[in-house]
Design an enzyme around this catalytic site. Structure first.
Site, mmCIF file in Angstrom:
data_model
loop_
_atom_site.group_PDB
_atom_site.id
_atom_site.type_symbol
_atom_site.label_atom_id
_atom_site.label_comp_id
_atom_site.label_asym_id
_atom_site.label_seq_id
_atom_site.Cartn_x
_atom_site.Cartn_y
_atom_site.Cartn_z
ATOM 1 N N CYS A 230 -0.964 6.032 9.608
ATOM 2 C CA CYS A 230 0.247 5.385 10.111
ATOM 3 C C CYS A 230 -0.113 4.132 10.882
ATOM 4 O O CYS A 230 -0.961 4.166 11.755
ATOM 5 C CB CYS A 230 0.968 6.269 11.135
ATOM 6 N N CYS B 232 5.966 -4.535 16.048
ATOM 7 C CA CYS B 232 5.626 -3.549 17.078
ATOM 8 C C CYS B 232 4.166 -3.783 17.485
ATOM 9 O O CYS B 232 3.310 -4.040 16.629
ATOM 10 C CB CYS B 232 5.810 -2.130 16.555
ATOM 11 N N GLU C 134 0.819 -1.199 0.000
ATOM 12 C CA GLU C 134 0.000 0.000 0.000
ATOM 13 C C GLU C 134 0.858 1.257 0.000
ATOM 14 O O GLU C 134 1.937 1.300 0.583
ATOM 15 C CB GLU C 134 -0.920 -0.008 1.222
ATOM 16 N N CYS D 28 6.299 -6.581 7.639
ATOM 17 C CA CYS D 28 7.446 -6.139 8.445
ATOM 18 C C CYS D 28 7.720 -7.205 9.492
ATOM 19 O O CYS D 28 6.794 -7.780 10.059
ATOM 20 C CB CYS D 28 7.138 -4.806 9.124
ATOM 21 N N CYS E 92 3.525 8.492 0.937
ATOM 22 C CA CYS E 92 4.068 7.617 1.970
ATOM 23 C C CYS E 92 4.306 6.255 1.325
ATOM 24 O O CYS E 92 3.363 5.583 0.911
ATOM 25 C CB CYS E 92 3.046 7.531 3.097
ATOM 26 N N CYS F 299 1.193 -1.792 15.690
ATOM 27 C CA CYS F 299 1.227 -1.577 14.239
ATOM 28 C C CYS F 299 0.609 -2.734 13.461
ATOM 29 O O CYS F 299 0.957 -3.893 13.674
ATOM 30 C CB CYS F 299 2.687 -1.383 13.818
HETATM 31 N N1 SAH Z 1 9.162 0.841 10.156
HETATM 32 C C1 SAH Z 1 9.412 2.234 10.213
HETATM 33 C C2 SAH Z 1 8.624 3.034 9.205
HETATM 34 C C3 SAH Z 1 7.185 2.662 8.992
HETATM 35 S S1 SAH Z 1 6.115 2.938 10.360
HETATM 36 C C4 SAH Z 1 9.188 2.760 11.617
HETATM 37 O O1 SAH Z 1 8.658 2.020 12.452
HETATM 38 O O2 SAH Z 1 9.580 3.894 11.886
HETATM 39 C C5 SAH Z 1 5.847 4.704 10.246
HETATM 40 C C6 SAH Z 1 5.412 5.366 11.558
HETATM 41 O O3 SAH Z 1 4.077 4.966 11.914
HETATM 42 C C7 SAH Z 1 6.293 4.972 12.734
HETATM 43 O O4 SAH Z 1 6.644 6.061 13.539
HETATM 44 C C8 SAH Z 1 5.388 4.022 13.467
HETATM 45 O O5 SAH Z 1 5.781 3.872 14.758
HETATM 46 C C9 SAH Z 1 4.039 4.672 13.286
HETATM 47 N N2 SAH Z 1 2.907 3.817 13.644
HETATM 48 C C10 SAH Z 1 2.837 2.472 13.633
HETATM 49 N N3 SAH Z 1 1.622 2.042 14.067
HETATM 50 C C11 SAH Z 1 0.910 3.149 14.369
HETATM 51 C C12 SAH Z 1 -0.422 3.392 14.832
HETATM 52 N N4 SAH Z 1 -1.253 2.376 15.078
HETATM 53 N N5 SAH Z 1 -0.819 4.664 15.015
HETATM 54 C C13 SAH Z 1 0.005 5.690 14.737
HETATM 55 N N6 SAH Z 1 1.261 5.539 14.274
HETATM 56 C C14 SAH Z 1 1.713 4.293 14.100
HETATM 57 FE FE1 SF4 Z 2 7.533 -2.489 11.322
HETATM 58 FE FE2 SF4 Z 2 5.256 -1.284 11.992
HETATM 59 FE FE3 SF4 Z 2 7.221 -1.493 13.777
HETATM 60 FE FE4 SF4 Z 2 7.514 0.184 11.673
HETATM 61 S S1 SF4 Z 2 6.016 0.346 13.328
HETATM 62 S S2 SF4 Z 2 9.017 -1.289 12.489
HETATM 63 S S3 SF4 Z 2 6.391 -0.997 10.108
HETATM 64 S S4 SF4 Z 2 6.075 -3.209 12.871
#
Ligand code: SAH
Ligand code: SF4
Length: 330
Positions: free
Chosen positions: A323, A105, A81, A101, A94, A108
């Site tokens: 995000c 996290c 996406e 991934c 974006c 996410c």
């Molecule tokens: N993997 C990289 C880049 C992609 S995630 C990273 O983690 O930085 C991009 C941003 O979205 C990151 O700051 C991540 O922490 C944030 N993000 C992930 N899940 C989210 C959520 N549920 N709500 C808001 N931001 C989120």
């Molecule tokens: Fe991966 Fe999502 Fe964590 Fe970014 S926030 S490192 S995309 S699991």
């Protein structure tokens, strides 16, 4: 579409052909080589066969009309996406760097998918190209690119940097390095490498917690790289590049939005060229977002402590394009 393949096909041609091809792809935004009328017909046919320009994608348009989510089907049928966000005169794309991934996290949606594979540089660039073609119809263009879609860019380092170079190429889209941002969960070897590149993009670090214990709970990768090590690496990066670093902090209700955590964060952030970007938590299924009152309280505390803070605008929540909501698993 693949620049290396293109270079290869054009290797027996005069040098200006590659420049013409780049102009056709990235400036004229052609979708078929037949539109590249500067090329002889047989070359156009060869290019259409060996280096086709079509990108298979479906557009979902958000109700607020400021966000568009694009689902792209890759050659091997995997899906990724890409999101377009409009904000006044800015068109920010974006991009995703991986299918899924591996880092899992807790907050996410992409993390829930696990990792299927890395994207190739051409697949990263194609996301921007597709949006450029879409915007051209409205006489607009892509102004900014953020590597904040699916995946961890610094775990697909070479393709990410190749893509950055192609996006930055003055014969192509010519997006300034200062208009390109890479967000990382804090992959230390990648940050070190990035500090030594001749092209300096903006760096954003997903911090999300002011101590190792909580950070490890939210982000398993924090077990590998401690905050101490991370800040040391970032300080070296700043020393080398003299560039600002943005710390992303997703505010999750009663998990990391308490006054004591704001205080801890302020202490960590009190350094030159550090800045904080507060992100409202977009609901996946794990946590609840902080209340607006808690967000304001958290932000004001940091501001009073003299920390540079910005609050991220919410985009595209109604189409799960915000995000952390990107996931192609149904
Ligand atoms: N993997 C990289 C880049 C992609 S995630 C990273 O983690 O930085 C991009 C941003 O979205 C990151 O700051 C991540 O922490 C944030 N993000 C992930 N899940 C989210 C959520 N549920 N709500 C808001 N931001 C989120
Ligand atoms: Fe991966 Fe999502 Fe964590 Fe970014 S926030 S490192 S995309 S699991």
């Amino acid at each position: 579409m693949n620049i290396e393949k293109l270079q290869h096909i054009l290797s027996d041609q005069p040098a200006y052909r590659l420049k013409q091809a780049k102009k056709a792809i990235f400036i004229d935004l052609i979708e078929d080589w037949d539109e590249a009328t500067v090329f002889p017909k047989d070359l156009r046919e060869k290019l259409n066969k060996e280096c086709p320009l079509d990108i298979n994608a479906t557009l979902t348009i958000s109700k607020d009309a400021n966000t568009k989510k694009i689902l792209i089907k890759l050659d091997d049928n995997n899906e990724i996406e890409t999101v377009l966000m409009k904000n006044r005169d800015r068109n920010t794309v974006c991009v995703s760097t991986q299918v899924g991934c591996a880092l899992k996290c807790a907050f996410c949606a992409t993390g829930k998918m696990g990792l299927t594979r890395d994207l190739k540089a051409s697949e990263i660039v194609a996301q921007v190209l597709l949006i450029s073609r879409h915007l051209k119809k409205k006489k607009e263009h892509v102004t900014n690119v953020v590597f904040m879609g699916m995946g961890e860019p610094l775990l697909n380092y070479d393709a990410t940097l190749d893509a950055v170079r192609i996006l930055n190429d003055k014969d192509g889209l010519h997006i300034g390095a200062r208009k390109i941002s890479i967000s990382t969960s804090g992959i230390i070897p990648g940050i070190k490498k990035l500090a030594n590149e001749d092209i300096q993009v903006n760096l954003a670090i997903s911090l999300h917690a002011p101590n190792d214990r909580l950070r490890q709970e939210l982000m398993p990768i924090a077990r590998k790289y401690s905050l101490e090590e991370l800040f040391q690496t970032i300080d070296e990066y700043i020393k080398k590049t003299n560039r600002k670093v943005m710390f992303e902090y997703v505010l999750i209700r009663e998990v990391n939005d308490l006054p004591i955590q704001a205080k801890k964060l302020a202490k960590l952030m009190r350094k030159p060229l550090y800045m904080v970007n507060l992100i409202p938590y977009n609901e996946t299924d794990m946590f609840e977002p902080s209340s607006q009152a808690a967000i304001t309280r958290f932000k004001n505390f940091l501001l009073r402590e003299g920390i540079e803070v910005t609050e991220r605008k919410r985009f595209g929540r109604d189409i799960s394009a915000a995000c952390g909501q990107l996931s192609t698993k149904k």
